[in-house]
Design a protein around this motif. Structure first.
Motif, PDB file in Angstrom:
ATOM      1  N   GLU A  97       0.848  -1.199   0.000  1.00 55.10           N
ATOM      2  CA  GLU A  97       0.000   0.000   0.000  1.00 55.10           C
ATOM      3  C   GLU A  97       0.879   1.243   0.000  1.00 55.10           C
ATOM      4  O   GLU A  97       1.848   1.322   0.767  1.00 55.10           O
ATOM      5  CB  GLU A  97      -0.905   0.003   1.241  1.00 55.10           C
ATOM      6  CG  GLU A  97      -1.870  -1.155   1.261  1.00 55.10           C
ATOM      7  CD  GLU A  97      -2.470  -1.440   2.624  1.00 55.10           C
ATOM      8  OE1 GLU A  97      -3.353  -2.328   2.706  1.00 55.10           O
ATOM      9  OE2 GLU A  97      -2.047  -0.798   3.612  1.00 55.10           O
ATOM     10  N   GLY A  98       0.549   2.171  -0.854  1.00 57.33           N
ATOM     11  CA  GLY A  98       1.296   3.421  -0.925  1.00 57.33           C
ATOM     12  C   GLY A  98       0.359   4.615  -0.894  1.00 57.33           C
ATOM     13  O   GLY A  98      -0.714   4.590  -1.503  1.00 57.33           O
ATOM     14  N   LYS A  99       0.761   5.650  -0.149  1.00 56.81           N
ATOM     15  CA  LYS A  99      -0.029   6.874  -0.059  1.00 56.81           C
ATOM     16  C   LYS A  99       0.903   8.075  -0.190  1.00 56.81           C
ATOM     17  O   LYS A  99       1.922   8.148   0.488  1.00 56.81           O
ATOM     18  CB  LYS A  99      -0.792   6.930   1.272  1.00 56.81           C
ATOM     19  CG  LYS A  99      -1.903   5.902   1.386  1.00 56.81           C
ATOM     20  CD  LYS A  99      -2.587   5.926   2.745  1.00 56.81           C
ATOM     21  CE  LYS A  99      -1.769   5.200   3.785  1.00 56.81           C
ATOM     22  NZ  LYS A  99      -2.501   5.022   5.062  1.00 56.81           N
ATOM     23  N   VAL A 100       0.521   8.992  -1.075  1.00 58.69           N
ATOM     24  CA  VAL A 100       1.331  10.184  -1.334  1.00 58.69           C
ATOM     25  C   VAL A 100       0.442  11.410  -1.247  1.00 58.69           C
ATOM     26  O   VAL A 100      -0.657  11.435  -1.812  1.00 58.69           O
ATOM     27  CB  VAL A 100       2.001  10.123  -2.731  1.00 58.69           C
ATOM     28  CG1 VAL A 100       2.792  11.410  -2.990  1.00 58.69           C
ATOM     29  CG2 VAL A 100       2.906   8.906  -2.846  1.00 58.69           C
ATOM     30  N   THR A 101       0.904  12.420  -0.526  1.00 61.26           N
ATOM     31  CA  THR A 101       0.228  13.723  -0.471  1.00 61.26           C
ATOM     32  C   THR A 101       1.247  14.792  -0.835  1.00 61.26           C
ATOM     33  O   THR A 101       2.378  14.776  -0.334  1.00 61.26           O
ATOM     34  CB  THR A 101      -0.338  14.001   0.922  1.00 61.26           C
ATOM     35  OG1 THR A 101      -1.273  12.989   1.267  1.00 61.26           O
ATOM     36  CG2 THR A 101      -1.039  15.358   0.964  1.00 61.26           C
ATOM     37  N   ALA A 102       0.845  15.714  -1.701  1.00 64.88           N
ATOM     38  CA  ALA A 102       1.761  16.776  -2.134  1.00 64.88           C
ATOM     39  C   ALA A 102       1.050  18.115  -2.130  1.00 64.88           C
ATOM     40  O   ALA A 102      -0.145  18.203  -2.426  1.00 64.88           O
ATOM     41  CB  ALA A 102       2.301  16.474  -3.535  1.00 64.88           C
TER      42      ALA A 102
END
Length: 787
Positions: free
Chosen positions: A611-616
């Motif tokens: 599982e991968g989560k990215v916030t930018a």
């Protein structure tokens, strides 16, 4: 900031949260009104039963703050399906629209007859131990945490798959009255009112109420065969509910906080609407279920020749009922003692009654109807001690937990005249008239400690001992006695059984802080879900207890912030091994006719994935979020006498009802099954851009795209329950005035009107009903706040 500094900051956040009860402000908000965010918001979560930054806690958790909750335009908790990778939460379909089916990392439970799901739902410390009622009470919510993987050490019984932890807004020391109106297509009209009233410097009250009303997404075109009159081109399956929650917070002294919460929900609405989904393996697809010469014409399902062509148009002979009354209270105390620890107690009580009347066959025939009367009460008490010395390398907590529940379920399955080949059969017959009473009592002791062995290395160990006793009694229901019985399915006399289970589970983990903004962790956890009894058993031999469900889970992850808190990247890998899974299924009635629901307990599953989560936040005001999940879930063994071989389908060269054997999970075996609701890929992308209009406020467009891979929605992989891969688009536009007094939004969900299946309900090879997610919905919302 050093690790010890983080602990001090966490303690300060705890004090702020408990001391004022105030929810954390949205990104970039000031006293002069809203402005755009310049860095990523870091939410405080209670994933380990204490307040910590979401980036510091060594647990896979997806935190959903107030801003995201507002953008979801919540109708119920199912609006957060796909909010986390490898995670879905949807309505159960079938008979109850207030009940949830939650699957996380390939495990869940879809029944509502008292079975306990492996993914728990807790609201302000009150844990729901069945699926019933869990979609409700999502108003005035401050934060939602989705914890994946076993959480039993600290969250208790039966959380082998995870926990959805919901926190509602607490009273604050400031006067505030707010209101919200939502109107949309399909007759949608929701209202919400919140009043925050400080009584004295130490006493405050918060009251929140909501109503939900809609006409429903389906038209019922049923025509009475006797009067030849159309029942009406009317919308069915709409909402009609009201709810209220009150909170009282009292701080008689600085170090003591008392919180009392009471709530009530009333629901009076149509039963969920299923579409005829009969396929060639269902008896009702062609002609009656008894002989080929039956005078009952066949009812092919949607997608088959002669079947319905519009899934939103149905012909059912009754709209049924889905009624619920739910009430309860929570009493929470927190005392910061002078002896180096905090004392917390949480006492809860929940009671509900429900009535469901369902046209189960989803056709115009008087064929199969279910009347289900349910009542449940539960109470729990938790006492927890927790160290509060932020300077100490040892952080600890421990306590005891008591829980008891009583559950009653009266279910009458009625076969209408259309079921029988004999045209003279005009009187309905009771197929099953069963009353079930269950009692469960659980007592547990738990402890967990974190020790900072080096400046950057923290080791964690925790364990929980539980003893649980369950008792069940089945006997003939006193309801609907005016119908003749099908004697082979009546319990005579009453039967009962009881059993006690004792279990120890534990958790070991390590986390290493490479810097203030980079942390890695690894953990090994075990989990247990107590055994039980199949509620529909009609003989004593069928009432043998099934075994506890267990899991061994390995997880590792990295949490990181970059570019001055404008880029966040979190990655998790996991490998879960489940034993003796408890899954709802059908089997042939031993020594009788027909089929019987029961809990199959012979499945072993392995689920692993990433599982991968990215916030930018590339520029001020522009927030981008992406999450992706990969899941490989397969049974390693499944040996059970399921009703899998429908007419025309031969498994292992044998007849209907032979055991499914998957000792080696050989995909070439004709009995090979894939775990339901376990798509290989899930993903979500979303972006919001807050445009600062200066003295004119803030305008924020938001768009989201979510994806779910192909999967089966039912245990037996019946073709009617297959859902191919699909994607859903949502969009909204929100304006906030510069003084934060009002907010106006326009929204649209499922923009492309994508049709996707949430559940297929094949009943024992007789018939099947399909249940679908919402079509395209749109509307406007006005929120006003007075301070």
């Amino acid at each position: 900031m050093t690790g010890r500094g983080k602990l001090l900051a966490g303690a300060a956040m705890v004090a702020a949260l408990v001391g004022s009860g105030a929810a954390y402000a949205q990104d970039g908000q000031t006293d002069d009104g809203p402005r755009v965010a310049t860095e990523i918001e870091t939410l405080v979560v209670t994933a380990e039963r204490r307040a910590e930054s979401v980036q510091d806690v060594p647990v896979s958790v997806t935190a959903i703050g107030e801003a995201q909750i507002q953008r979801a335009f919540l109708n119920n908790l199912a609006d957060f399906t796909r909010a986390a990778p490898n995670f879905t939460i949807e309505g159960v379909g079938s008979v109850s629209r207030s009940s949830a089916v939650v699957y996380s990392r390939g495990i869940g439970f879809s029944g509502i007859d008292g079975g306990e799901p492996p993914v728990g739902v807790a609201i302000d410390g009150l844990a729901y131990f069945t699926n019933a009622g869990t979609l409700l009470n999502t108003y005035d919510v401050s934060q939602i945490e989705i914890l994946q993987g076993p959480q039993g050490t600290l969250f208790g019984r039966n959380t082998t798959g995870g926990v959805i932890n919901i926190r509602t807004n607490n009273p604050t020391p400031d006067y505030e009255v707010s209101g919200k109106l939502r109107a949309g297509n399909y007759g949608r009209f929701n209202t919400n009112v919140v009043a925050n009233l400080p009584i004295t410097d130490t006493l405050a009250v918060r009251i929140a109420a909501e109503t939900r009303k809609s006409d429903g997404f389906f038209r019922n075109l049923y025509v009475d065969p006797v009067t030849t009159q159309r029942q009406g081109d009317t919308r069915v399956g709409g909402d009609n509910s009201q709810a209220i929650r009150g909170k009282i917070q009292w701080k008689p002294v600085d170090d003591l906080t008392l919180m009392f919460t009471a709530f009530y929900t009333k629901q009076r609405q149509d039963v969920p609407v299923g579409q005829n989904g009969n396929g060639p393996t269902d008896a009702l697809y062609t002609r009656g279920p008894i002989t080929p010469n039956s005078p009952v014409a066949g009812r092919p399902g949607v997608g088959y020749p002669g079947g319905p062509t519009d899934i939103r148009t149905v012909r059912r002979d009754t709209d049924g009922a889905d009624n619920l009354d739910q009430k309860g209270f929570i009493f929470d105390t927190h005392y910061r003692t002078p002896w180096g620890f905090d004392l917390t107690t949480i006492s809860t009580y929940l009671k509900y009654r429900s009535l469901q009347i369902a046209d189960f066959d989803a056709t115009d025939l008087n064929y199969f109807t279910s009347n289900i009367h349910t009542g449940r009460s539960q109470q729990s008490v938790e006492v927890r001690l927790q160290g509060n010395d932020a300077e100490s390398p040892l952080q600890w907590q421990g306590g005891v937990f008591y829980f008891s529940t009583r559950h009653k379920n009266d279910q009458t399955n009625i076969l209408g005249p259309s079921f029988f080949a004999n045209t003279a059969a005009t009187t309905p017959v009771t197929l099953q008239n069963l009353a079930t009473r269950t009692y469960a009592r659980s007592l547990a002791a738990f402890a967990q400690a974190d020790y900072r062995v080096m400046d950057n290395l923290i080791l964690t160990a925790g364990a929980r001992y539980t003893t649980e006793r369950k008792r069940i009694t089945n006997y003939p229901s006193l309801r609907n006695l005016n119908y003749p019985y099908d004697a082979t399915n009546i319990v005579t006399p009453a039967i009962s059984n009881q059993k006690t289970w004792d279990d120890i589970i534990y958790r070991l983990s390590a986390r290493y802080e490479f810097s203030d903004d980079l942390m890695a962790y690894a953990s090994y956890s075990t989990g247990k879900k107590a055994g039980g009894f199949s509620a529909s058993a009609t003989t004593l031999s069928q009432l043998d207890p099934y075994k506890p469900e267990s899991v061994k889970a390995m997880e590792a992850g990295v949490k990181s912030d970059w570019l001055d808190n404008r880029l966040r990247v979190n990655v998790t890998v996991f490998n879960n091994k489940y034993s003796n899974l408890q899954v709802g299924a059908f089997r042939p009635v031993a020594g009788g006719s027909g089929q019987q629901s029961f809990v199959a307990n012979d499945a072993f599953e392995r689920a692993k994935g990433v599982e991968g989560k990215v916030t930018a936040l590339p520029i001020p005001g522009l927030e981008l979020n992406a999450s992706v999940g990969y899941l490989h879930a397969r049974y390693t063994s499944f040996v059970s006498a399921l009703s899998y071989n429908f007419p025309g389908h031969v498994c292992n060269g044998a007849v209907a009802g032979v055991p499914i054997r998957q000792d080696h999970a050989d995909s070439s075996d004709p009995c090979y099954l894939i775990p339901p609701r376990a798509p290989k890929w899930t993903a979500k992308l979303e972006g919001a851009y807050s445009i600062d209009l200066g003295e004119y406020g803030v305008l924020t467009p938001h768009v989201a795209w979510s994806y779910e891979g192909a999967h089966f929605t039912n245990l037996t992989n019946a073709p009617q329950g297959f859902q191919g891969r699909y994607a859903v688009w949502d969009a909204d536009l929100t304006y906030e005035d510069p003084k934060d007094r009002y907010r106006v939004s326009a929204f649209m969900k499922n923009v492309t009107n994508k049709t996707h299946l949430i559940n297929a309900n094949p009943i024992a090879g007789l018939f099947n009903a399909n249940y679908y997610a919402d079509p395209k919905v749109y509307g406007v919302e006005l929120a006003v706040t007075f301070r």
